[in-house]
Design an enzyme around this catalytic site. Structure first.
Site, PDB file in Angstrom:
ATOM      1  CG  HIS A  48      34.093   5.479  44.723  1.00 52.21           C
ATOM      2  ND1 HIS A  48      35.087   5.348  43.781  1.00 52.21           N
ATOM      3  CD2 HIS A  48      34.393   4.594  45.714  1.00 52.21           C
ATOM      4  CE1 HIS A  48      35.940   4.427  44.170  1.00 52.21           C
ATOM      5  NE2 HIS A  48      35.547   3.944  45.339  1.00 52.21           N
ATOM      6  CD  GLU A  51      35.310   6.312  49.761  1.00 51.53           C
ATOM      7  OE1 GLU A  51      36.378   5.677  49.830  1.00 51.53           O
ATOM      8  OE2 GLU A  51      34.263   5.866  49.255  1.00 51.53           O
TER       9      GLU A  51
END
Length: 423
Positions: A48, A51
């Protein structure tokens, strides 16, 4: 509807397009088959976080220049992380496809992870973690998966923890990319009024530079079941109940999807009608079936005040158990199947949803599943299939997962819930 076209590069990366005529926009996404389940304990949250960092500067563009480039052409871009995949996506006008693909590939392959941006984004993600922790209707899902998949990467939060996020370095991010961002684990999906050869010409040279070696094997997930209870002074108890389901490759997958729709998906579902409309026990109550590569979990969510907990649980379990009896009729199954078919058709009307669909099916099944094939599979589900799916769930009652946050003093015990589910 056009048939998707596929070009596989020498490194195994696939470029997939679907032509959609009479539209002005193009949607594109780069899907990487890695998510939080691939992380060890010290890496928790890195998929995450990576990203987030992808948009914070490349060898040729600053974070502001990336944002400005998309704004200047009226485009949108973002990314999302799940347990099994990470997707970077954009939507632009057809005339700007070169710019869109160029930037999307640039942020994926040439991110520099500047130290100032790295430290700043840690603060952003930590605030995201705090926001989730402060919202019981959000954090309950993380705690639920932790209980359902004890002490496994699959059960950990996708966001990670404050400590793990603080620990991430530029070297950690580059190592993670090298381990998981390889050709066969990636694909570029594009949908719009475009030619396949045009997309390949724009993307091939850059994407061919991605290495092809698979450096790390995926870890299996094993559903365990369990309990998480947290006392908070709230007006409602937020509650999740789960049982082991099936993987997305299981022949029974579509039967479980129909079962979910009957039980708790939509305003005419049994849970909504019985618990909200007839008894007024909850504002929000629904079910969802989550199927992954090697595991699955069938879940029911509801929120109610502590004085109604016992009544709510009895009603929920009673509705589930009814589906394993002769209470289920063909008319209801057929009605729900028609609703699912309508949702399939409507879900593929935009270029964004088509690009997402290409990534999902080629990423998970290595082939395209047309709407006609999906409708056929849904149509083949009969009353006996749904009944067997319900029986399968109830047969696993000893592996129940229960998660609750709120004034839980009157919550029936875990053993009592297991007993309620016993068929």
């Amino acid at each position: 509807m056009s048939i998707p076209e596929v070009t596989t590069l020498d490194n195994g990366l696939r470029i997939i397009t679907e032509r959609v005529r009479d539209v002005d926009s193009v949607a594109m996404s780069i899907r990487v088959g890695v998510g939080s389940r691939a992380e060890n304990a010290n890496q928790n949250g890195i998929s995450h976080f990576l990203e987030h960092m992808a948009f914070k500067g490349t060898k040729t563009r600053t974070a502001f220049e990336i944002a400005k480039a998309f704004d200047d052409i009226g485009g949108v871009f973002n990314a999302c992380t799940g347990r099994e995949s990470t997707t970077y996506y954009a939507k632009v006008l057809k005339k700007d496809i070169k710019t869109g693909i160029d930037i999307l590939i640039d942020i994926l392959m040439n991110s520099t992870f500047p130290e100032d941006e790295l430290e700043r984004e840690k603060g952003v993600v930590i605030q995201e973690i705090f926001q989730t922790n402060d919202s019981p209707s959000d954090i309950i899902f993380d705690k639920y998966f932790e209980a359902a998949y004890k002490e496994q990467p699959f059960g950990r939060s996708i966001l990670g923890t404050q400590d793990t996020v603080k620990s991430f370095t530029r070297e950690n991010l580059n190592d993670y990319i090298n381990e998981h961002y390889f050709g066969k684990n990636m694909l570029l999906a594009v949908a719009g009024n475009i030619e396949h050869e045009e997309v390949v010409a724009l993307a091939k040279d850059c994407l061919s530079k991605i290495h092809s070696e698979e450096l790390k094997q995926k870890q299996n997930a094993a559903y365990t079941g369990g309990e998480y209870l947290e006392h908070r002074k709230l007006d409602q108890v937020h509650l999740l109940i789960g049982l082991p389901s099936v993987s997305r490759y299981d022949d029974r997958y579509y039967a479980f999807q129909v079962l979910d729709a009957i039980l708790g998906s939509g305003m005419s579902s049994r849970l909504f009608q019985e618990i909200r409309e007839k008894q007024g026990l909850a504002y929000s109550v629904y079910s969802f079936n989550s199927s992954y590569a090697d595991t699955g979990v069938f879940s029911i969510f509801a929120g109610t005040d502590n004085s109604n907990l016992d009544k709510l649980l009895r009603s929920v379990t009673a509705e589930l158990k009814k589906l394993s009896t002769n209470d289920l009729k063909e008319e209801e199954v057929n009605r729900v199947k028609e609703r699912i078919k309508s949702q399939v058709l409507m879900s593929r009307e935009s270029v964004s949803s088509r690009a997402e669909t290409l990534g999902h099916y080629y990423g998970n099944y290595d082939r395209y599943i047309s709407k006609d094939e999906l409708i056929e599979k849904i149509g083949a589900v009969g009353v006996s299939d749904v009944k067997k799916a319900a029986e399968e769930l109830l047969s696993q009652h000893k592996k129940t997962t229960l998660a609750a946050i709120g004034e839980i003093g009157s919550l029936p015990g875990y053993d009592k819930l297991v007993s309620m589910l016993k068929s």
